[in-house]
Each structure stands twice: as structure tokens, then as C-alpha cells.
Write a protein that holds these residues in place. Structure first.
Motif, PDB file in Angstrom:
ATOM      1  N   ARG A  54     -40.935  27.336  12.229  1.00  0.00           N
ATOM      2  CA  ARG A  54     -39.744  27.045  11.427  1.00  0.00           C
ATOM      3  C   ARG A  54     -39.341  28.275  10.625  1.00  0.00           C
ATOM      4  NH1 ARG A  54     -38.701  21.643  11.636  1.00  0.00           N
ATOM      5  NH2 ARG A  54     -37.187  21.749   9.935  1.00  0.00           N
ATOM      6  N   LEU A  55     -38.045  28.519  10.598  1.00  0.00           N
ATOM      7  CA  LEU A  55     -37.503  29.705   9.958  1.00  0.00           C
ATOM      8  C   LEU A  55     -36.492  29.258   8.914  1.00  0.00           C
ATOM      9  CD1 LEU A  55     -37.753  32.825  10.446  1.00  0.00           C
ATOM     10  CD2 LEU A  55     -35.697  32.625  11.838  1.00  0.00           C
ATOM     11  N   TRP A  56     -36.737  29.594   7.638  1.00  0.00           N
ATOM     12  CA  TRP A  56     -35.881  29.126   6.555  1.00  0.00           C
ATOM     13  C   TRP A  56     -35.732  27.606   6.618  1.00  0.00           C
ATOM     14  CZ3 TRP A  56     -35.466  32.821   3.167  1.00  0.00           C
ATOM     15  CH2 TRP A  56     -35.349  34.140   3.576  1.00  0.00           C
ATOM     16  N   GLY A  57     -36.830  26.922   6.944  1.00  0.00           N
ATOM     17  CA  GLY A  57     -36.833  25.468   6.988  1.00  0.00           C
ATOM     18  C   GLY A  57     -36.224  24.876   8.244  1.00  0.00           C
ATOM     19  N   MET A  58     -35.811  25.699   9.205  1.00  0.00           N
ATOM     20  CA  MET A  58     -35.166  25.222  10.422  1.00  0.00           C
ATOM     21  C   MET A  58     -35.992  25.596  11.641  1.00  0.00           C
ATOM     22  SD  MET A  58     -31.232  26.457   9.869  1.00  0.00           S
ATOM     23  CE  MET A  58     -31.756  28.137   9.514  1.00  0.00           C
ATOM     24  N   THR A  59     -35.841  24.811  12.706  1.00  0.00           N
ATOM     25  CA  THR A  59     -36.391  25.229  13.984  1.00  0.00           C
ATOM     26  C   THR A  59     -35.508  26.345  14.533  1.00  0.00           C
ATOM     27  OG1 THR A  59     -35.056  23.668  15.258  1.00  0.00           O
ATOM     28  CG2 THR A  59     -37.202  22.880  14.435  1.00  0.00           C
ATOM     29  N   PRO A  60     -36.061  27.216  15.371  1.00  0.00           N
ATOM     30  CA  PRO A  60     -35.227  28.264  15.970  1.00  0.00           C
ATOM     31  C   PRO A  60     -34.044  27.698  16.746  1.00  0.00           C
ATOM     32  CG  PRO A  60     -37.542  28.752  16.296  1.00  0.00           C
ATOM     33  CD  PRO A  60     -37.480  27.362  15.735  1.00  0.00           C
ATOM     34  N   ALA A  61     -34.247  26.549  17.414  1.00  0.00           N
ATOM     35  CA  ALA A  61     -33.159  25.947  18.181  1.00  0.00           C
ATOM     36  C   ALA A  61     -32.014  25.530  17.264  1.00  0.00           C
ATOM     37  CB  ALA A  61     -33.669  24.754  18.974  1.00  0.00           C
ATOM     38  N   GLU A  62     -32.338  24.970  16.080  1.00  0.00           N
ATOM     39  CA  GLU A  62     -31.297  24.558  15.146  1.00  0.00           C
ATOM     40  C   GLU A  62     -30.530  25.771  14.632  1.00  0.00           C
ATOM     41  OE1 GLU A  62     -28.695  22.667  12.678  1.00  0.00           O
ATOM     42  OE2 GLU A  62     -29.895  21.878  14.334  1.00  0.00           O
ATOM     43  N   ARG A  63     -31.244  26.855  14.332  1.00  0.00           N
ATOM     44  CA  ARG A  63     -30.541  28.041  13.866  1.00  0.00           C
ATOM     45  C   ARG A  63     -29.632  28.598  14.959  1.00  0.00           C
ATOM     46  NH1 ARG A  63     -30.201  33.446  13.006  1.00  0.00           N
ATOM     47  NH2 ARG A  63     -29.641  33.978  10.861  1.00  0.00           N
ATOM     48  N   LEU A  64     -30.117  28.582  16.212  1.00  0.00           N
ATOM     49  CA  LEU A  64     -29.281  29.045  17.315  1.00  0.00           C
ATOM     50  C   LEU A  64     -28.029  28.181  17.447  1.00  0.00           C
ATOM     51  CD1 LEU A  64     -31.873  29.972  20.093  1.00  0.00           C
ATOM     52  CD2 LEU A  64     -30.187  31.492  19.032  1.00  0.00           C
ATOM     53  N   ARG A  65     -28.192  26.873  17.285  1.00  0.00           N
ATOM     54  CA  ARG A  65     -27.028  25.994  17.374  1.00  0.00           C
ATOM     55  C   ARG A  65     -25.999  26.337  16.296  1.00  0.00           C
ATOM     56  NH1 ARG A  65     -27.643  21.460  20.628  1.00  0.00           N
ATOM     57  NH2 ARG A  65     -29.731  21.229  21.517  1.00  0.00           N
ATOM     58  N   ARG A  66     -26.468  26.645  15.101  1.00  0.00           N
ATOM     59  CA  ARG A  66     -25.534  27.010  14.034  1.00  0.00           C
ATOM     60  C   ARG A  66     -24.854  28.330  14.346  1.00  0.00           C
ATOM     61  NH1 ARG A  66     -28.734  25.394   8.395  1.00  0.00           N
ATOM     62  NH2 ARG A  66     -29.203  23.233   9.007  1.00  0.00           N
ATOM     63  N   ALA A  67     -25.623  29.305  14.844  1.00  0.00           N
ATOM     64  CA  ALA A  67     -25.040  30.600  15.192  1.00  0.00           C
ATOM     65  C   ALA A  67     -24.036  30.446  16.321  1.00  0.00           C
ATOM     66  CB  ALA A  67     -26.146  31.584  15.587  1.00  0.00           C
ATOM     67  N   LEU A  68     -24.358  29.627  17.294  1.00  0.00           N
ATOM     68  CA  LEU A  68     -23.450  29.400  18.412  1.00  0.00           C
ATOM     69  C   LEU A  68     -22.179  28.701  17.952  1.00  0.00           C
ATOM     70  CD1 LEU A  68     -26.175  28.328  20.978  1.00  0.00           C
ATOM     71  CD2 LEU A  68     -24.632  30.288  21.263  1.00  0.00           C
ATOM     72  N   SER A  69     -22.325  27.728  17.060  1.00  0.00           N
ATOM     73  CA  SER A  69     -21.155  27.024  16.552  1.00  0.00           C
ATOM     74  C   SER A  69     -20.225  27.979  15.822  1.00  0.00           C
ATOM     75  CB  SER A  69     -21.604  25.894  15.621  1.00  0.00           C
ATOM     76  OG  SER A  69     -20.481  25.252  15.037  1.00  0.00           O
ATOM     77  N   ARG A  70     -20.795  28.871  15.012  1.00  0.00           N
ATOM     78  CA  ARG A  70     -19.986  29.849  14.289  1.00  0.00           C
ATOM     79  C   ARG A  70     -19.306  30.822  15.236  1.00  0.00           C
ATOM     80  NH1 ARG A  70     -21.554  30.126   8.728  1.00  0.00           N
ATOM     81  NH2 ARG A  70     -21.112  32.348   8.609  1.00  0.00           N
ATOM     82  N   ALA A  71     -19.897  31.015  16.430  1.00  0.00           N
ATOM     83  CA  ALA A  71     -19.310  31.906  17.435  1.00  0.00           C
ATOM     84  C   ALA A  71     -18.300  31.173  18.311  1.00  0.00           C
ATOM     85  CB  ALA A  71     -20.413  32.510  18.297  1.00  0.00           C
ATOM     86  N   GLY A  72     -18.035  29.895  18.009  1.00  0.00           N
ATOM     87  CA  GLY A  72     -17.070  29.135  18.770  1.00  0.00           C
ATOM     88  C   GLY A  72     -17.632  28.436  19.989  1.00  0.00           C
ATOM     89  N   VAL A  73     -18.958  28.412  20.116  1.00  0.00           N
ATOM     90  CA  VAL A  73     -19.606  27.764  21.253  1.00  0.00           C
ATOM     91  C   VAL A  73     -20.048  26.378  20.809  1.00  0.00           C
ATOM     92  CG1 VAL A  73     -21.456  27.912  22.963  1.00  0.00           C
ATOM     93  CG2 VAL A  73     -20.366  30.005  22.105  1.00  0.00           C
ATOM     94  N   ALA A  74     -19.288  25.364  21.185  1.00  0.00           N
ATOM     95  CA  ALA A  74     -19.562  24.008  20.724  1.00  0.00           C
ATOM     96  C   ALA A  74     -20.467  23.236  21.660  1.00  0.00           C
ATOM     97  CB  ALA A  74     -18.249  23.255  20.534  1.00  0.00           C
TER      98      ALA A  74
END
Length: 410
Positions: free
Chosen positions: A53-73
Motif C-alpha cells: 500500500r502506498l499513501w494508504g492505497m493499493t497500487p492498482a487504486e493509484r493507477l486508476r486515479r492517475a488514469l482517470s486524470r489522464a482521461g482514461v475512464a
């Protein structure tokens, strides 16, 4: 930090080379099986199940947030079937990607992102090549024909305009052993390169610990911002009563939380437009009210200034004029005044903004002369206004030779 291999990856990963097919385009290629919808964002596929867990998140969750911010829904987990006619962004979750890498890769075509050691960790390919790309990311091997391999520095610029600094985007392996160092690197990456001396040199170490605690315990950036607003009001009330040291403790606490909320939003990828406006609105509005309350408090403490109205006009009006000068510089030159030349960035450390002015007020209060602290703020405000005026005049002269470019972007 040295590069390490993820689980289940061969040493052959280092065989990846920068091989590109110049004839390959987004709309078709020798192995695409037909045209690709170029207007649609890619479909994301996350590979792996890293438990760290990174900053309280799983790596997959952080990737999902990064992808969402990049317009990848549309985000799926490998081995979900590819979507015909769409590009696919495959990402290993045992590495931590700077958000800019995800955004830039989402706009690329037939590209493999590798670490500095040559390990492939992400790829964007057309649907028929998804299995081939997944095999490369999970098992390694030579780079398939028609794909190009790039490193982080090649994919993204080292200059970050939003954070006013030049710094290569990070791409770090994630294990339980590397997690503390990864979080430190991510936190450092969230810092602005050009800011005041307190934010730059005093707050980073304690802010890292508090940011980590907030992320782990689910404290949101907006909650931190609300607390900082409370401290703004309490500090103003204390200054008004002439309780200068008490007010300064609250004021410095607010400036510290002002650092934490921004860093927390960036490392957890939870910043919003509303939160940004809330945070920056507080930052922009409150300093003149603190100076006003301080001048009133001097009267309450029996240390009234001889011309309090004039001093207030200088510090409050000078603060507003400084912000006008900064906006004027952007309007005239499409560039922030503090990032044009090395001197301009250095002067931002000490210019008459909130934190440098708080240093002057603190020195005066500790010495038992809060009145002199306010007079010092007034004098430094005038000096900073003059310096900004000189910078604008110099920029007008320099523009005759061509557009102004930040020294950080050169």
C-alpha cells in the motif's frame, strides 16, 4: 534508488531496445488488423496484484486515479479481453509512475515504457497486439517489431510548469522494502521548485510525516484546508487582541497545513478544481487581514504606531499591488515573474509574501517589539514592489529580442 525486477520477470527484460517502425501509424499498421478509433481514449489494463500500500492505497487504486486524470475512464484488469478497434494501455502495478508518464503514454501509439535499466513496465498498443505486449511486460524478451521503447525522460519533459521546476518524472519499483523511499520521492516530486524559503527548506521533513499520517488515516486535503481556515481566523483574533506570540503560533500552524493539503492532494491524486480554488482563495485573501489585525493589536497592547493608517495602506495595498504585478507579468509575457531568470526564482524565496513577512513579524514579537516587526514588513513590501517593477521593465526590454522563456525550461 537502484532498479529492481518485479516478480516473475526474466533477466531478458534488459533486451528491450529502441526499435521503431517509421511506417507504423495510429490509423493502421502491419499488425493492427484495421483502423483504430483515434478519437477514443485507450482502454487501460492493469497487470499484477502488488499488495504494497502506498499513501494508504493499493497500487492498482493509484493507477486508476492517475488514469482517470489522464482521461482514461475504462480501466480493466489483465487478462480481460481486448476491445476491438481501440488502443490499449497496459501498466504493471509493481512500479510507481509519475502521473505525467501515464498521461503522456495515453496519448502515444505502439510504445513501450521502460525503466532506466531497460525493464518494460507499460505499453500502449492496438487491440491485436495486447497479448504480445502483456507477454513482454510479464515475461520480458526482445522488443517486438513495430514497437518503440522509450524511457521516462524521453516520453515526458523534465520541466513541470505547474510546479515551477525542472525534474525528471519518476518511475520506481515498488516493494515493501522500497516503499518508504518511494513515498519520499513522490512527496519531493509534489513540491513546487520555486517558492518561499520556509516552504522550501523548513516544512518538507515534518510535512512528509503529517502527509503520510493523513493519507493512511483517510484525512482528505479539503479537511486539512478547512482546519487551516480555522487557524487563519484564530490567528487574526489573537493578533487583534495583541496576543502576538499566540497568534503567530496559529499563523505558522496555518502555513504548515497550507503545505500539507497541497502535497496530500498531489500524492494521493485527489485534487479537485473546487478544492484548488478553496485552498488558493484562502491563501490569496487572508494576509492583508492579518496585517490589519496586527496593527489594531499594537494599539491594544499599548504600542500603537504613529501612523497606523499609512502603514496599513503600505502593507495591505503593497500586497495587492504585488499580486497585480505578478498577473501583469503573466499577461504581458505569458510567463510567471518568478521563473524567468535564476535571480527571479531566488528572489521568490524572500519576496514580501506571507511567510517571509511572518519571519519579520516573529522576530519583532520575540524581541518584544511587534511594532518594529510591522514596520519592517512595510519597508520590505516597498522594496519588493520596487524590485518587481525593475523586473517588469527588464522583461519589456528583453522582449525586443524575442519571447521570454523560463530558465527552468531551457
Amino acid at each position: 534508488m537502484g532498479e529492481t525486477e518485479g516478480q516473475g520477470h526474466d533477466e531478458d527484460n534488459n533486451a528491450v531496445s529502441d526499435v521503431a517502425d517509421p511506417a507504423l501509424t495510429r490509423n493502421g499498421g502491419p499488425r493492427n488488423g484495421g483502423p483504430v478509433d483515434t478519437d477514443m481514449p485507450p482502454v487501460a489494463l492493469i497487470l499484477g496484484a502488488c499488495p504494497v500500500r502506498l499513501w494508504g492505497m493499493t497500487p492498482a487504486e493509484r493507477l486508476r486515479r492517475a488514469l482517470s486524470r489522464a482521461g482514461v475512464a475504462e480501466v480493466r484488469s489483465w487478462p480481460d479481453a481486448p476491445v476491438p478497434g481501440r488502443r490499449h494501455l497496459l501498466v504493471r502495478d509493481d512500479h510507481v509512475f509519475d502521473a505525467v508518464l501515464i498521461a503522456d503514454l495515453a496519448r502515444a501509439d505502439n510504445t513501450v515504457l521502460t525503466t532506466g535499466a531497460g525493464t518494460p513496465v507499460a505499453a500502449i498498443v492496438d487491440a491485436p497486439r495486447v497479448e504480445e505486449a502483456a507477454a513482454l511486460l510479464t515475461r520480458g524478451g526482445p522488443l517486438p517489431a513495430g514497437l518503440r521503447a522509450v524511457g521516462p525522460a524521453t516520453l515526458s519533459s523534465a520541466y513541470n510548469d505547474a510546479l515551477r521546476k525542472r525534474e525528471a518524472p519518476y518511475l520506481l519499483p515498488l516493494t515493501e522494502e522500497t516503499r518508504p523511499e518511494v513515498e519520499r520521492r513522490m512527496f519531493a516530486g509534489s513540491y513546487k521548485g520555486v517558492t518561499d524559503l520556509v516552504t522550501k527548506h523548513v516544512w518538507p521533513a515534518p510535512a512528509l510525516r503529517v502527509t503520510r499520517w493523513c493519507a493512511t488515516h483517510g484525512v482528505t486535503p479539503n479537511a486539512v484546508t478547512w482546519l487551516s481556515l480555522v487557524l487563519v481566523l484564530l490567528a487574526m483574533g489573537a493578533f487583534w487582541q495583541g496576543w502576538f506570540l499566540t497568534g503567530l503560533a496559529m499563523a505558522w500552524g496555518m502555513t504548515f497545513l497550507d503545505t500539507v493539503d497541497g502535497k496530500l492532494a498531489r500524492v494521493t491524486l485527489t485534487s479537485t478544481k473546487l478544492g484548488n480554488v478553496f485552498d488558493h482563495g484562502i491563501d490569496l485573501i487572508h494576509p492583508p487581514f492579518w496585517y490589519w489585525a496586527w496593527i489594531i493589536g499594537l494599539g491594544a497592547a499599548g504600542m500603537a504606531l504613529e501612523q497606523p493608517g499609512l502603514v496599513l495602506a503600505v502593507v495591505a495595498g503593497g500586497y495587492v499591488l504585488q499580486r497585480v504585478q505578478e498577473g501583469l507579468f503573466i499577461a504581458l509575457f505569458k510567463l510567471e515573474i518568478h521563473i524567468w531568470r535564476p535571480f527571479d526564482s531566488w528572489f521568490r524565496l524572500i519576496t514580501a509574501r506571507r511567510n517571509p513577512n511572518l519571519i519579520l513579524l516573529t522576530l519583532g514579537a520575540v524581541a518584544g517589539r511587534p511594532d518594529l516587526g510591522m514596520l519592517a514588513v512595510a519597508a520590505w513590501t516597498v522594496a519588493s514592489l520596487l524590485m518587481h517593477t525593475v523586473q517588469i521593465v527588464q522583461a519589456l526590454a528583453a522582449r525586443r529580442r524575442g519571447p521570454l522563456v523560463s530558465w527552468l525550461a531551457r
